[in-house]
Design an enzyme around this catalytic site. Structure first.
Site, PDB file in Angstrom:
ATOM      1  N   HIS A 215       0.803  -1.234   0.000  1.00 37.78           N
ATOM      2  CA  HIS A 215       0.000   0.000   0.000  1.00 37.78           C
ATOM      3  C   HIS A 215       0.831   1.277   0.000  1.00 37.78           C
ATOM      4  CE1 HIS A 215       0.802  -0.322   4.350  1.00 37.78           C
ATOM      5  NE2 HIS A 215       0.572   0.973   4.403  1.00 37.78           N
TER       6      HIS A 215
HETATM    7  C1  UD1 Z   1      -2.240   5.570   5.688  1.00 42.65           C
HETATM    8  C2  UD1 Z   1      -0.955   6.068   6.349  1.00 42.65           C
HETATM    9  C3  UD1 Z   1       0.112   4.997   6.273  1.00 42.65           C
HETATM   10  C4  UD1 Z   1      -0.381   3.703   6.850  1.00 42.65           C
HETATM   11  C5  UD1 Z   1      -1.681   3.300   6.198  1.00 42.65           C
HETATM   12  C6  UD1 Z   1      -2.233   2.088   6.897  1.00 42.65           C
HETATM   13  C7  UD1 Z   1      -0.480   8.475   6.193  1.00 42.65           C
HETATM   14  C8  UD1 Z   1       0.289   9.511   5.481  1.00 42.65           C
HETATM   15  N1  UD1 Z   1      -0.433   7.248   5.646  1.00 42.65           N
HETATM   16  O1  UD1 Z   1      -1.964   5.356   4.333  1.00 42.65           O
HETATM   17  O2  UD1 Z   1       1.253   5.406   7.008  1.00 42.65           O
HETATM   18  O3  UD1 Z   1       0.583   2.705   6.627  1.00 42.65           O
HETATM   19  O4  UD1 Z   1      -2.631   4.359   6.332  1.00 42.65           O
HETATM   20  O5  UD1 Z   1      -3.162   1.398   6.151  1.00 42.65           O
HETATM   21  O6  UD1 Z   1      -1.102   8.747   7.196  1.00 42.65           O
HETATM   22  N2  UD1 Z   1      -9.393   4.764   1.463  1.00 42.65           N
HETATM   23  C9  UD1 Z   1     -10.632   4.165   1.380  1.00 42.65           C
HETATM   24  N3  UD1 Z   1     -11.228   3.779   2.549  1.00 42.65           N
HETATM   25  C10 UD1 Z   1     -10.682   3.970   3.772  1.00 42.65           C
HETATM   26  C11 UD1 Z   1      -9.434   4.596   3.835  1.00 42.65           C
HETATM   27  C12 UD1 Z   1      -8.790   4.991   2.670  1.00 42.65           C
HETATM   28  O7  UD1 Z   1     -11.169   3.968   0.294  1.00 42.65           O
HETATM   29  O8  UD1 Z   1     -11.293   3.585   4.794  1.00 42.65           O
HETATM   30  C13 UD1 Z   1      -8.708   5.133   0.198  1.00 42.65           C
HETATM   31  C14 UD1 Z   1      -8.991   6.558  -0.234  1.00 42.65           C
HETATM   32  O9  UD1 Z   1      -9.076   6.574  -1.614  1.00 42.65           O
HETATM   33  C15 UD1 Z   1      -7.743   7.293   0.200  1.00 42.65           C
HETATM   34  C16 UD1 Z   1      -6.656   6.227   0.055  1.00 42.65           C
HETATM   35  O10 UD1 Z   1      -7.296   5.006   0.392  1.00 42.65           O
HETATM   36  O11 UD1 Z   1      -7.497   8.411  -0.588  1.00 42.65           O
HETATM   37  C17 UD1 Z   1      -5.470   6.457   0.952  1.00 42.65           C
HETATM   38  O12 UD1 Z   1      -5.870   6.620   2.313  1.00 42.65           O
HETATM   39  P1  UD1 Z   1      -4.944   7.480   3.333  1.00 42.65           P
HETATM   40  O13 UD1 Z   1      -5.440   7.336   4.703  1.00 42.65           O
HETATM   41  O14 UD1 Z   1      -4.763   8.855   2.788  1.00 42.65           O
HETATM   42  O15 UD1 Z   1      -3.541   6.815   3.179  1.00 42.65           O
HETATM   43  P2  UD1 Z   1      -3.119   5.293   3.266  1.00 42.65           P
HETATM   44  O16 UD1 Z   1      -2.481   4.925   1.984  1.00 42.65           O
HETATM   45  O17 UD1 Z   1      -4.266   4.471   3.751  1.00 42.65           O
HETATM   46  N1  UDP Z   2      -3.959  -6.003   8.682  1.00 41.60           N
HETATM   47  C1  UDP Z   2      -5.247  -6.560   8.758  1.00 41.60           C
HETATM   48  N2  UDP Z   2      -5.870  -6.944   7.618  1.00 41.60           N
HETATM   49  C2  UDP Z   2      -5.307  -6.826   6.382  1.00 41.60           C
HETATM   50  C3  UDP Z   2      -3.991  -6.267   6.308  1.00 41.60           C
HETATM   51  C4  UDP Z   2      -3.358  -5.855   7.472  1.00 41.60           C
HETATM   52  O1  UDP Z   2      -5.789  -6.717   9.857  1.00 41.60           O
HETATM   53  O2  UDP Z   2      -5.930  -7.204   5.381  1.00 41.60           O
HETATM   54  C5  UDP Z   2      -3.307  -5.555   9.909  1.00 41.60           C
HETATM   55  C6  UDP Z   2      -1.970  -6.199  10.198  1.00 41.60           C
HETATM   56  O3  UDP Z   2      -2.118  -7.351  10.983  1.00 41.60           O
HETATM   57  C7  UDP Z   2      -1.221  -5.115  10.936  1.00 41.60           C
HETATM   58  C8  UDP Z   2      -1.811  -3.829  10.411  1.00 41.60           C
HETATM   59  O4  UDP Z   2      -3.003  -4.184   9.730  1.00 41.60           O
HETATM   60  O5  UDP Z   2      -1.506  -5.207  12.328  1.00 41.60           O
HETATM   61  C9  UDP Z   2      -0.841  -3.129   9.514  1.00 41.60           C
HETATM   62  O6  UDP Z   2      -1.458  -2.051   8.930  1.00 41.60           O
HETATM   63  P1  UDP Z   2      -0.981  -1.434   7.550  1.00 41.60           P
HETATM   64  O7  UDP Z   2      -0.162  -2.411   6.800  1.00 41.60           O
HETATM   65  O8  UDP Z   2      -2.212  -0.910   6.909  1.00 41.60           O
HETATM   66  O9  UDP Z   2      -0.144  -0.182   8.039  1.00 41.60           O
HETATM   67  P2  UDP Z   2       1.386   0.022   8.460  1.00 41.60           P
HETATM   68  O10 UDP Z   2       1.702  -0.915   9.558  1.00 41.60           O
HETATM   69  O11 UDP Z   2       2.217  -0.187   7.246  1.00 41.60           O
HETATM   70  O12 UDP Z   2       1.422   1.455   8.867  1.00 41.60           O
END
Ligand code: UD1
Ligand code: UDP
Length: 369
Positions: A215
């Site tokens: 991601h």
């Molecule tokens: C964010 C965090 C990242 C973390 C990740 C965990 C920042 C800068 N990034 O990244 O560090 O590892 O979360 O998963 O804070 N979206 C949906 N539904 C949701 C949430 C997001 O559709 O419930 C989509 C939207 O199109 C959004 C995109 O995902 O624009 C990105 O979401 P965002 O929270 O901005 O960043 P992540 O890539 O999720």
């Molecule tokens: N995770 C989950 N379901 C998924 C993918 C990840 O429950 O389909 C959990 C995973 O066990 C971990 C956390 O999400 O605890 C990690 O989150 P993510 O990879 O979104 O963010 P990051 O740790 O990179 O910030």
């Protein structure tokens, strides 16, 4: 920190990994309150993540109480999201000022709420403070550095984080090496992990499949890179099926790619209990997540990270993780080593023992007396 008869402690969560990190802290705070600590908690969900599979599913599975406040900021650019969180959290603090604000991790919600709290004179404790990737292209690195430059207290996961904070001029009395709250959650729920619904239909069996999560914008924004990664992974996996729970950011990129790639099984983001069951029984994990590298380390499962850097070096030096890099050409040889049974075995980093949240609350009980 100034004690008061009913001190209000805010705890901030916005994105998927935050929910996993706050669960044990809230439980430990509740236990302290039951023991007589003169505190109240206010759980603030910023709304950065909002899909059921990215948010409420974790509240349900991990027994997190419903948020006291949901700022409902939703998605946006970095600035839009930061600004919306700041404006709405400031309103909340102006309505009722808290005495301490606990933030976790490195997401935008972490940094935005830290800035707001400190500008209103509220002390901030950063759980997972001090970690650094050195990669300034990651929004998370900026979030970490900004948060740590103004937070008051640091609850850390590693000796490296302690050293990073000291190097930035933080005095030892503000650094508390507690361990890892994400691992607290894993240890607490280990006996409840359960197979996802598709376990049988995909014909999965222990050590006979791989798990993939991607991601990071650097890997998934832009079809070219994502396609190259997926092709390399499918090819390197050969006959071994790859289960790919697709993050919503990645789903956008996949739509543009059109057809499926044979060998890759796309599924919705999984519940915590199902995802970690899959990791626990996998032949290996391919990921660019931070949290997943920690869980794979504790579960002793080989982990290939598609990044050039990590802010969690102990997952590499002690654990099962290896940085493969972002060149898709590196995936095949790494998967060949894994499939040949040539992956290193790992150990468990210091204090990743399930007691981090209790150490945090024990410190607060001493500090807030
Ligand atoms: C964010 C965090 C990242 C973390 C990740 C965990 C920042 C800068 N990034 O990244 O560090 O590892 O979360 O998963 O804070 N979206 C949906 N539904 C949701 C949430 C997001 O559709 O419930 C989509 C939207 O199109 C959004 C995109 O995902 O624009 C990105 O979401 P965002 O929270 O901005 O960043 P992540 O890539 O999720
Ligand atoms: N995770 C989950 N379901 C998924 C993918 C990840 O429950 O389909 C959990 C995973 O066990 C971990 C956390 O999400 O605890 C990690 O989150 P993510 O990879 O979104 O963010 P990051 O740790 O990179 O910030």
């Amino acid at each position: 920190m100034t004690p008061s008869p009913s001190m209000l402690i805010d705890i901030i969560a916005g994105a998927r990994p935050n929910f996993i990190k706050i669960a044990p802290i809230l439980a430990a705070l509740r236990a302290a309150i039951e023991r007589g600590a003169p505190w109240r908690t206010r759980l603030v969900h910023t709304g950065q993540h909002y899909d059921r599979a990215m948010s409420s599913s974790f509240f349900d599975q991990l027994g997190i109480p419903a948020p006291d406040l949901n700022l409902e900021v939703g998605s946006g650019t970095q600035a839009e999201q930061t600004a919306a969180i700041m404006i709405r959290y400031e309103q909340a603090l102006l309505q009722e000022r808290s005495d301490l604000c606990i933030v976790v991790g490195d997401v935008t919600s972490t940094m935005a709420c830290t800035i707001v709290a400190r500008k209103l004179g509220v002390e901030v404790a950063h759980v997972e403070g001090g970690i650094r990737s050195g990669d300034w292209t990651m929004p998370e690195e900026i979030n970490r550095v900004v948060t740590d430059s103004i937070a008051n207290w640091f609850f850390t996961t590693s000796a490296t984080a302690n050293a990073n904070l000291r190097a930035a001029g933080v005095s030892d009395d503000r650094i508390v090496f507690v361990g890892n709250t994400m691992i607290d959650t894993l240890r607490r729920h280990l006996h409840e992990l359960r197979p996802p619904e598709f376990w049988g239909t995909l014909g999965l069996a222990p050590k006979k499949y791989l798990v993939l999560t991607l991601h990071r914008p650097a890997n998934v924004d832009g079809e070219g890179k994502l396609l190259a990664h997926l092709r390399a992974i499918a090819e390197g996996a050969g006959p071994v099926p790859v289960v790919f729970p697709v993050h919503p950011r990645t789903a956008k990129g996949l739509q543009a790619l059109g057809g499926a790639i044979p060998g890759l099984h796309y599924v919705e983001p999984l519940g915590y209990l199902e995802f970690n069951y899959l990791v626990q029984h996998a032949l290996g994990v391919i990921t660019d997540s931070g949290g997943v590298t920690e869980e794979a380390t504790v579960l002793g499962v080989p982990c290939l990270t598609l990044r050039d850097t990590t802010e969690r070096p102990e997952t590499v030096t002690i654990g099962t993780n290896e940085l493969i890099g972002t060149d898709p050409g590196k995936v095949g040889p790494a998967l060949a080593r894994l499939r040949a049974g040539q992956w290193k075995t790992g150990g468990i980093p210091e204090k990743w023992d399930g007691e981090a949240a209790r150490r945090i609350v024990a410190f607060l009980e001493r500090k807030l007396r």
